[in-house]
Design an enzyme around this catalytic site. Sequence first.
Site, PDB file in Angstrom:
ATOM      1  N   LYS A 163       0.842  -1.180   0.000  1.00 18.22           N
ATOM      2  CA  LYS A 163       0.000   0.000   0.000  1.00 18.22           C
ATOM      3  C   LYS A 163       0.883   1.238   0.000  1.00 18.22           C
ATOM      4  O   LYS A 163       2.047   1.102   0.395  1.00 18.22           O
ATOM      5  CB  LYS A 163      -0.948  -0.012   1.200  1.00 18.22           C
ATOM      6  CG  LYS A 163      -0.274   0.296   2.551  1.00 18.22           C
ATOM      7  CD  LYS A 163      -1.271   0.442   3.644  1.00 18.22           C
ATOM      8  CE  LYS A 163      -1.736   1.855   3.843  1.00 18.22           C
ATOM      9  NZ  LYS A 163      -0.862   2.681   4.681  1.00 18.22           N
ATOM     10  N   ASP A 192      -1.915  -6.278   2.951  1.00 14.29           N
ATOM     11  CA  ASP A 192      -2.402  -5.378   3.999  1.00 14.29           C
ATOM     12  C   ASP A 192      -1.921  -6.001   5.300  1.00 14.29           C
ATOM     13  O   ASP A 192      -2.423  -7.044   5.710  1.00 14.29           O
ATOM     14  CB  ASP A 192      -3.934  -5.302   3.975  1.00 14.29           C
ATOM     15  CG  ASP A 192      -4.448  -4.262   4.959  1.00 14.29           C
ATOM     16  OD1 ASP A 192      -3.943  -4.241   6.108  1.00 14.29           O
ATOM     17  OD2 ASP A 192      -5.323  -3.477   4.595  1.00 14.29           O
ATOM     18  N   HIS A 193      -0.916  -5.384   5.901  1.00 13.92           N
ATOM     19  CA  HIS A 193      -0.246  -6.092   7.004  1.00 13.92           C
ATOM     20  C   HIS A 193      -1.162  -6.301   8.217  1.00 13.92           C
ATOM     21  O   HIS A 193      -0.855  -7.114   9.075  1.00 13.92           O
ATOM     22  CB  HIS A 193       1.068  -5.404   7.396  1.00 13.92           C
ATOM     23  CG  HIS A 193       0.896  -4.171   8.237  1.00 13.92           C
ATOM     24  ND1 HIS A 193       0.538  -2.959   7.717  1.00 13.92           N
ATOM     25  CD2 HIS A 193       1.020  -3.970   9.557  1.00 13.92           C
ATOM     26  CE1 HIS A 193       0.463  -2.074   8.684  1.00 13.92           C
ATOM     27  NE2 HIS A 193       0.753  -2.656   9.826  1.00 13.92           N
ATOM     28  N   LYS A 197      -1.914  -9.807  11.416  1.00 12.33           N
ATOM     29  CA  LYS A 197      -1.943  -9.719  12.885  1.00 12.33           C
ATOM     30  C   LYS A 197      -2.750 -10.885  13.445  1.00 12.33           C
ATOM     31  O   LYS A 197      -3.797 -11.236  12.905  1.00 12.33           O
ATOM     32  CB  LYS A 197      -2.538  -8.380  13.333  1.00 12.33           C
ATOM     33  CG  LYS A 197      -1.660  -7.193  12.921  1.00 12.33           C
ATOM     34  CD  LYS A 197      -2.230  -5.880  13.411  1.00 12.33           C
ATOM     35  CE  LYS A 197      -1.508  -4.676  12.832  1.00 12.33           C
ATOM     36  NZ  LYS A 197      -0.178  -4.415  13.382  1.00 12.33           N
ATOM     37  N   GLU A 231      -3.098   5.517  17.426  1.00  8.83           N
ATOM     38  CA  GLU A 231      -1.650   5.385  17.562  1.00  8.83           C
ATOM     39  C   GLU A 231      -1.115   6.522  18.423  1.00  8.83           C
ATOM     40  O   GLU A 231      -1.678   7.619  18.414  1.00  8.83           O
ATOM     41  CB  GLU A 231      -0.984   5.476  16.193  1.00  8.83           C
ATOM     42  CG  GLU A 231      -1.452   4.431  15.213  1.00  8.83           C
ATOM     43  CD  GLU A 231      -0.706   4.576  13.889  1.00  8.83           C
ATOM     44  OE1 GLU A 231       0.332   3.929  13.734  1.00  8.83           O
ATOM     45  OE2 GLU A 231      -1.168   5.351  13.038  1.00  8.83           O
ATOM     46  N   ASP A 250      -4.678   6.885   4.539  1.00  5.68           N
ATOM     47  CA  ASP A 250      -3.607   6.046   5.068  1.00  5.68           C
ATOM     48  C   ASP A 250      -4.155   4.790   5.759  1.00  5.68           C
ATOM     49  O   ASP A 250      -3.521   3.747   5.729  1.00  5.68           O
ATOM     50  CB  ASP A 250      -2.783   6.889   6.067  1.00  5.68           C
ATOM     51  CG  ASP A 250      -1.517   6.189   6.527  1.00  5.68           C
ATOM     52  OD1 ASP A 250      -0.836   5.586   5.667  1.00  5.68           O
ATOM     53  OD2 ASP A 250      -1.203   6.239   7.737  1.00  5.68           O
ATOM     54  N   HIS A 255      -6.643  -0.829   6.039  1.00  6.55           N
ATOM     55  CA  HIS A 255      -6.635  -1.559   7.314  1.00  6.55           C
ATOM     56  C   HIS A 255      -8.020  -1.624   7.964  1.00  6.55           C
ATOM     57  O   HIS A 255      -8.490  -2.690   8.359  1.00  6.55           O
ATOM     58  CB  HIS A 255      -5.660  -0.913   8.301  1.00  6.55           C
ATOM     59  CG  HIS A 255      -4.277  -0.756   7.756  1.00  6.55           C
ATOM     60  ND1 HIS A 255      -3.693  -1.681   6.928  1.00  6.55           N
ATOM     61  CD2 HIS A 255      -3.345   0.222   7.915  1.00  6.55           C
ATOM     62  CE1 HIS A 255      -2.473  -1.284   6.598  1.00  6.55           C
ATOM     63  NE2 HIS A 255      -2.242  -0.129   7.186  1.00  6.55           N
ATOM     64  N   LYS A 355      -3.436   9.713  14.820  1.00  4.46           N
ATOM     65  CA  LYS A 355      -2.061   9.691  15.311  1.00  4.46           C
ATOM     66  C   LYS A 355      -1.963  10.586  16.542  1.00  4.46           C
ATOM     67  O   LYS A 355      -2.791  11.440  16.772  1.00  4.46           O
ATOM     68  CB  LYS A 355      -1.115  10.198  14.218  1.00  4.46           C
ATOM     69  CG  LYS A 355      -1.095   9.276  12.994  1.00  4.46           C
ATOM     70  CD  LYS A 355       0.260   9.206  12.372  1.00  4.46           C
ATOM     71  CE  LYS A 355       0.297   8.251  11.190  1.00  4.46           C
ATOM     72  NZ  LYS A 355       0.612   6.871  11.563  1.00  4.46           N
TER      73      LYS A 355
HETATM   74  C1  BG6 Z   1       0.641   1.869   7.962  1.00  6.32           C
HETATM   75  C2  BG6 Z   1       0.380   3.349   7.929  1.00  6.32           C
HETATM   76  O1  BG6 Z   1       0.023   1.247   6.870  1.00  6.32           O
HETATM   77  O2  BG6 Z   1       0.125   1.325   9.168  1.00  6.32           O
HETATM   78  C3  BG6 Z   1       1.023   4.012   9.122  1.00  6.32           C
HETATM   79  O3  BG6 Z   1       0.903   3.899   6.731  1.00  6.32           O
HETATM   80  C4  BG6 Z   1       0.545   3.365  10.402  1.00  6.32           C
HETATM   81  O4  BG6 Z   1       0.742   5.406   9.137  1.00  6.32           O
HETATM   82  C5  BG6 Z   1       0.728   1.856  10.343  1.00  6.32           C
HETATM   83  O5  BG6 Z   1       1.320   3.891  11.465  1.00  6.32           O
HETATM   84  C6  BG6 Z   1       0.082   1.188  11.525  1.00  6.32           C
HETATM   85  O6  BG6 Z   1       0.474  -0.147  11.555  1.00  6.32           O
HETATM   86  P1  BG6 Z   1       0.685  -0.885  12.948  1.00  6.32           P
HETATM   87  O7  BG6 Z   1       0.962  -2.289  12.583  1.00  6.32           O
HETATM   88  O8  BG6 Z   1       1.836  -0.184  13.618  1.00  6.32           O
HETATM   89  O9  BG6 Z   1      -0.575  -0.696  13.709  1.00  6.32           O
END
Ligand code: BG6
Length: 506
Positions: A163, A192-193, A197, A231, A250, A255, A355
């Site tokens: 992404k 999509d990481h 999780k 975050e 973002d 996500h 954030k």
């Molecule tokens: C990313 C965003 O895809 O995911 C970041 O670009 C964000 O802005 C991050 O901080 C959050 O991922 P995680 O795994 O830290 O919750």
Amino acid sequence: MNSTHLAHNGPPGPCMMVIFGATGDLTKRLLLPSLYNLAKTKLIPEKFAIFGFAFDKLDTAGFRDHIEQSLKEFLGPDIDANIVRWLQERSYYASGDFQDAASYQNLKGVMEKAESEQGTQGNRLFYFAIAPSFIAAVAKRLNEATLSCEEEGGPWRRVIVEKPFGHDLESAKQLNKDLQSVLREDQIYRIDHFLGKETVQNLTVFRFANSIFEPIWNRAHIDHVQITAAETVGVEHRGGYYETAGALRDMMPNHLAQLLSLTAMEAPISFDADSMHSKQAEVLQAIQPIPENDVPSRTVRGQYGAGKLNGADVPAYRSEPGVAPDSGTETYAAMKLMIDNWRWADVPFYLRTGKRMAERFTEITIQFRRAPFVLFRDTPIESFQNNQLLIRIQPDQGITLRFEVKAPGPVTTVESADMSFDFSKDPANLHGTGYERLLHDCMLGDPTLFCRADMVEAGWRMVQPVLDVWQTAKATDFPNYAAGSSGPKAADDLLARDGRHWRKLG
Ligand code: BG6
């Protein structure tokens, strides 16, 4: 604890991972540490090679040093030297221009040499850890140089695309078209990481491997759903990118949309990728587009001002490096979505992300309907809470069912009690980056935890009306929340208007 499609126990067959953008941030922070973690748990192919490709003028020896430095920086100095050496011995590097056809001819020669030295049998995983503007061009060049072509019965060739996947609905569609013109859909792994999780993977198992939740997983029993990704970090060194993205782009179409899809989808007919993806896409497509006139009352945007986090002063977004002093970019976004189907009609889904918030807190809250209070008339019970199911994604990982019990003692009063399952205590939980699982799945050819083209487009469709309205009507009240707080007051008002409130942060 793993579901059927998650139960890939062994290492995948031989392959080479070719990283475009091998000297970049993502490779350093996430890809290399994930490969290390996979090697540590013996989930990496025995015959494996890493091939780095980037603009930076490095040679293979320099890249091997880079690998060691990155692992030390992100995993700490105590990493296992044998694993580091193992990775270094199978690493190669070529520098070149992503846009230039000649670079790919050079790449081809070096790549084939590496493949024959490491016995990876021509199987290739291309990882595009590059700026979105290069993605289509790189895919085209790879195809022209026949590096990504798959032949019947021949080695496999897969591409992982990071992404942001496009900048809006139109550009995401165009990118899908461009990729599909040079690759088959089943060669494209849109990552999509969040789907890597643990608790997110567990959501499907939790819903569909238990018989007690699914019967109440609908509008008759659920009052509303909250999905939060809060975050504490600011934009860090990513001001340049973030200024063009903002919190909505973002986090929401990717996500949070994926969390919503797994929470709200219908039961798939099996856990195979296509059945899962079809149900995920279907529910995303059932989200009502927010009408333009309702955007102001159903969404909230915010930007953090200076504040305090964990006792320390933190600067305003507008003072971060790479950010304009009068920036109109949002660092917080919230919205109220409705899903047009029989299961979810009239059940709001409230999504928020931001954030520099009071706490790192990613959670799906299922708020059940209220018990008929009337039963407790003429008792000392004055109030009680609705049942909640908390699906905790990070920093805790687990699931909590919150219900009301009688407090011990001679007078009947009610208090909340939790029944909890905590994933973080499971020794099998790597505390990894989330990418381990996804890289491993891609090497095995299992796209279940990746996004199909229609899922990505449905995610963008969900936010497009908001992007359009926010684009034309600039925010006039930024900054409107202090770093270290739980977001703008308007976000509390969004739920208060419906007689509800957010789960508390901090
Ligand atoms: C990313 C965003 O895809 O995911 C970041 O670009 C964000 O802005 C991050 O901080 C959050 O991922 P995680 O795994 O830290 O919750």
